[in-house]
Design an enzyme around this catalytic site. Structure first.
Site, PDB file in Angstrom:
ATOM      1  N   CYS A  27      -8.654  25.258  20.859  1.00  0.00           N
ATOM      2  CA  CYS A  27      -9.465  24.912  19.437  1.00  0.00           C
ATOM      3  C   CYS A  27      -8.386  24.127  18.622  1.00  0.00           C
ATOM      4  O   CYS A  27      -7.256  24.370  18.772  1.00  0.00           O
ATOM      5  CB  CYS A  27     -10.207  26.090  18.967  1.00  0.00           C
ATOM      6  N   CYS A  30      -5.555  26.385  17.525  1.00  0.00           N
ATOM      7  CA  CYS A  30      -4.323  26.578  18.484  1.00  0.00           C
ATOM      8  C   CYS A  30      -3.663  25.262  17.951  1.00  0.00           C
ATOM      9  O   CYS A  30      -2.306  25.513  18.021  1.00  0.00           O
ATOM     10  CB  CYS A  30      -5.012  26.158  19.969  1.00  0.00           C
ATOM     11  N   ASP A 479      -2.518 -12.956   1.627  1.00  0.00           N
ATOM     12  CA  ASP A 479      -1.219 -13.850   1.221  1.00  0.00           C
ATOM     13  C   ASP A 479      -2.010 -15.217   1.786  1.00  0.00           C
ATOM     14  O   ASP A 479      -2.900 -15.447   2.492  1.00  0.00           O
ATOM     15  CB  ASP A 479      -0.153 -13.479   1.941  1.00  0.00           C
ATOM     16  N   ASP A 680       2.380 -11.539   6.371  1.00  0.00           N
ATOM     17  CA  ASP A 680       2.950 -11.710   7.406  1.00  0.00           C
ATOM     18  C   ASP A 680       3.734 -10.482   7.923  1.00  0.00           C
ATOM     19  O   ASP A 680       4.399 -10.583   9.036  1.00  0.00           O
ATOM     20  CB  ASP A 680       3.753 -13.066   7.493  1.00  0.00           C
ATOM     21  N   ASP A 684       6.177 -10.396   2.648  1.00  0.00           N
ATOM     22  CA  ASP A 684       5.315  -9.884   1.810  1.00  0.00           C
ATOM     23  C   ASP A 684       5.394  -8.116   1.914  1.00  0.00           C
ATOM     24  O   ASP A 684       4.781  -7.341   1.439  1.00  0.00           O
ATOM     25  CB  ASP A 684       3.795  -9.966   2.136  1.00  0.00           C
TER      26      ASP A 684
END
Length: 786
Positions: A27, A30, A479, A680, A684
């Site tokens: 679960c 766990c 961009d 890119d 940037d």
């Protein structure tokens, strides 16, 4: 972040990661315990644990020596088992787990079915012989089919904890223990051996189906793992041949013709070797139909290669000398000789697999809510079960009155007859109906399905947190160069002052040659001539400059760059105003050349807008995203690009430097926008890092750089709406799963405590809740952008 630094960071991340298979988790609670145990080991930077795949991915700090044995010890101290992922164990673990539950299932079915038939069909429930037979059969089911649950509960008990196994073991044992006491003491009344066996069997059915669905959900990852071939045809004793006199040896063109006289060809003995033996620099032969074994570069030959598995593009890519090849792609129709450039974890395919695995094992922030509830869930349920048992045992009349009153609004049920039977069996029902597993599965199941669906579309998502962030985006910033445009600019027109017409292009090309910026590279093609400079510098977001030697021995500063930069430097641009206005209106980028304060030339550089850019922006606008254009270009050029793509004029910002782009992202974020920046991934970087979500439009060669949260392996931006739409669908699925898990327990536990649900019905409902959560997540695999 510079390309080389990005690559090194990616390499460091990959090589300093330990993968473990964890056993005993059932679960979300766990998975939380295992995560906390791993994070407590000295030197661990971060850890992600997946309940679905039973995998733990551990990233070590850079200055720390890896210590896998310490990880295993820490996990074992929490009551679970662990081992290092071996070459084939990661692929087959899910199948082994499925087979284990299948064996349990058959034991349970063969034991429970006769008891159900005898009790429900033939009415033998009160017959002494049948009751003794039920005792024996139920005991067999408890010992063998129930072993995983009892083992898990015991492991948790040893460390003073609890999980779903605790609830199952307590519930089944309560029903079996009461019935065993009753038959051994001669107590009259209904016995619950069939219910105790059915609890084990039905929950085993749920686990079996859950494992089966999880194996299916991991299908995309297994396909990736199987893409790279196990062997390669290595060329030994290669020799260079400049003649095409031996047609059988020639590396032929797809049409069957050679590439021409004088072309260097490589031949030698082809030996099939395991891919793991390949080294950088080795030559490998690729025949039509062969899968590329590792990353490399075409040394000789021409062919077309299917790269759909990597980029999502169905159109084959032509390959010739010096073209890049990637592991897992398929050579279609020509013989190629490849020189190996990357092996093992350094290949693009290996980075994709690592990223998908990381996404599947990561934990989104929204999962913390489920974790917090799961941590206290079992003790609360045990307390409720004890309370319900005491209520029905010591105050049966009041419990029955409440039950009968609610029956008028719900349905008529028959609580167990007798106070002792009611106390034990209703307590067992409460223990069984509770399902922390559904809460634990709610988030990871959706993340696994969403990341797999994205990988099949050529969208590489960094982790679950990135997937969650993508689902909350409200604004998308683009961009220009290489994102909305093709990124292959060319000089369309040149304006020069009359007295420098002969030398301006030579000077500009020489200045631009050492820069990798696409605009600089376009100018560099104007002339091959060399010019001597000193103190050459590239001014980020502005241009390049250098000192030019003059005839009198003095040096003059030459600049090539944006008009805004030149203007700020004191250069008079009035002479070229008409040229700037004309070409900017056509969408061209204008860069200027100056020497000291004097303008020498202007260059109109045009880059073609991508064919699908307008459709992408239209889709985003239609879905309620705000779209923006941020560029270092002048306002006229930016306005022209925006008009062609459909970005609103008020959302266009020109002459913005890289560091200013990050400030603009901050400004939008301060207005409570959740911002995605599409660029890119290199120039940037500041904006990509500042944005809530960075999307890198990248080819496969950039995969290792991991500069953003999402990388589009197909370099076209058509995948942007799809990636954001899929992320939104995934986040919506996570919320639906969490709602169902909480709603199910909020309704089911009180109904069981009030006697409206038998232990058998509770067991079936618990398994059904897991299937609903996983099934809802699997719908993401068929998600389509509409």
């Amino acid at each position: 972040m510079e390309p080389e630094k990005i690559h090194n960071a990616a390499h460091s991340t990959t090589s300093r990661t330990t993968e473990l298979l964890v056993s005993g988790m059932t679960c979300g609670n766990c998975a939380r315990h295992v995560t906390e145990a791993i994070q407590g080991v000295p030197g661990v930077h971060s850890a992600t644990v997946s309940l679905d795949s039973r995998r733990a991915s551990v990233r070590w700090s850079a200055e720390t020596e890896q210590n896998p044995s310490a990880l295993i010890s820490a996990i074992e101290e929490e009551g679970y088992g662990a081992k290092i992922v071996e070459a084939d164990s990661a692929e087959t673990h899910g199948e082994h787990q499925l087979a284990g539950w299948q064996i349990n299932l058959w034991i349970g079915i063969l034991g429970t079915a006769p008891l159900m038939i005898g009790e429900w069909i033939f009415g033998l429930g009160m017959e002494p012989a049948f009751q003794w037979a039920s005792f024996v059969v139920a005991a067999i089911v408890q010992v063998f089919a129930g072993a995983p649950f009892y083992r898990g509960a015991w492991n948790q008990l040893k460390i003073g904890s609890s999980n779903m196994d605790t609830l199952v073991a307590l519930g089944s044992t309560t029903a079996f223990g009461y019935s065993a006491w009753a038959i051994l003491s001669g107590h009259d009344g209904h016995l619950y051996f069939m219910e105790s066996a059915a609890i084990i069997t039905l929950i085993s059915v749920g686990h079996w189906m859950e494992s089966r669905v999880s194996v299916r959900a991991s299908g995309a990852l297994r396909k990736l793992l199987n893409l790279a071939p196990q062997t390669a045809k290595r060329i030994s004793h290669a020799e260079s041949v400049n003649s095409l006199s031996r047609p059988s040896d020639t590396l032929s063109h797809p049409t069957g013709e050679g590439r021409g006289e004088g072309t260097s060809k490589l031949f030698g003995n082809e030996t099939e070797v395991p891919v793991c033996e390949l080294k950088i620099g080795d030559l490998v032969a690729l025949h039509p139909g062969d899968r590329v074994p590792t990353d490399g570069e075409v040394e000789a030959g021409d062919s077309a290669v299917d790269e759909a598995m990597l980029t999502g593009e169905s159109v084959p890519v032509d390959k010739s000398a010096r073209s890049r090849l990637y592991a897992g792609t398929v050579n279609l129709n020509g013989r190629l000789v490849m020189r190996v450039t990357a092996t093992g974890e350094e290949t693009a395919l290996a980075h994709i697999i690592a990223a998908v695995q990381r996404a599947q094992t990561s934990r989104a922030n929204i999962q913390r809510l489920g974790d917090r509830v799961s941590s206290v869930f079992v003790p609360i349920i045990v307390a409720i079960a004890i309370g319900a048992g005491l209520w029905w045992g010591f105050s049966p009349d009041s419990a029955a009155r409440v039950h009968d009153w609610l029956a008028g609004f719900l349905w008529h049920a028959h609580p167990p007859v007798g106070t002792l039977a009611a106390a034990f069996i209703i307590a067992a029902a409460v223990l069984i109906i509770a399902c922390p597993c559904a809460m634990g599965l709610a988030t990871p199941a959706a993340i696994m399905a969403g990341s797999n669906a994205a990988a099949q579309r050529g969208i590489l998502i960094r982790d679950g947190v990135a997937l969650e962030k993508a689902g909350e985006v409200t604004a998308v910033i683009f961009d220009k160069t290489g994102t909305l445009t093709l990124g292959k600019p060319q000089v369309a027109k040149t304006w020069e002052t009359p007295d420098h017409a002969d030398s301006a292009q030579i000077l500009a090309a020489a200045l631009a040659k050492n820069s990798n910026h696409p605009i600089s590279q376009a100018v560099a093609k104007l002339s091959p001539a060399e010019t001597l400079f000193s103190d050459w510098r590239e001014m980020r977001g502005a241009g390049v400059q250098a000192k030019l030697a003059a005839e009198n021995g003095e040096s003059k500063l030459a600049r090539l760059g944006s008009l805004n930069w030149l203007r700020e430097s004191g250069v008079d641009l009035r002479a070229g105003e008409n040229f700037v206005a004309e070409w900017s209106s056509h969408g061209a980028t204008i860069v200027g050349l100056s020497v000291e304060k004097n303008l020498r030339a202007l260059f109109a550089i045009k880059d073609t807008v991508k064919s699908g850019a307008a459709n992408v922006v239209a889709q985003l606008n239609r879905r309620g995203f705000k779209t923006y254009l941020l560029t270092g270009d002048n306002a006229l050029t930016a306005a022209s690009i925006a008009k062609q793509t459909g970005i609103p004029a008020e959302n266009v910002f020109a002459e913005v430097r890289p560091e200013q782009k990050a400030e603009f992202v901050k400004k939008l974020q301060s207005q409570r926008e959740r911002v995605a920046f599409v660029g890119d991934g290199i120039n940037d970087a500041p904006a990509l890092e500042q944005a809530d979500l960075g999307i890198a439009v990248s080819r496969a060669s950039d995969v290792a750089r991991e500069a953003a949260d999402i990388i589009l392996l197909n370099s076209e931006i058509e995948a942007v709406p799809e990636s954001l739409g899929l992320a939104r669908a995934t986040l919506r699925t996570i919320k639906q799963n969490l709602f169902w898990a909480f709603f199910y327990n909020a309704i089911g536990v009180p109904l069981a405590a009030l006697g409206f649900m038998s232990p058998v019905l509770c067991a079936a409902a618990m398994g059904f809740s897991d299937l609903i959560v996983i099934g809802n997540a699997l719908r993401l695999r068929r998600w389509k952008l509409r």
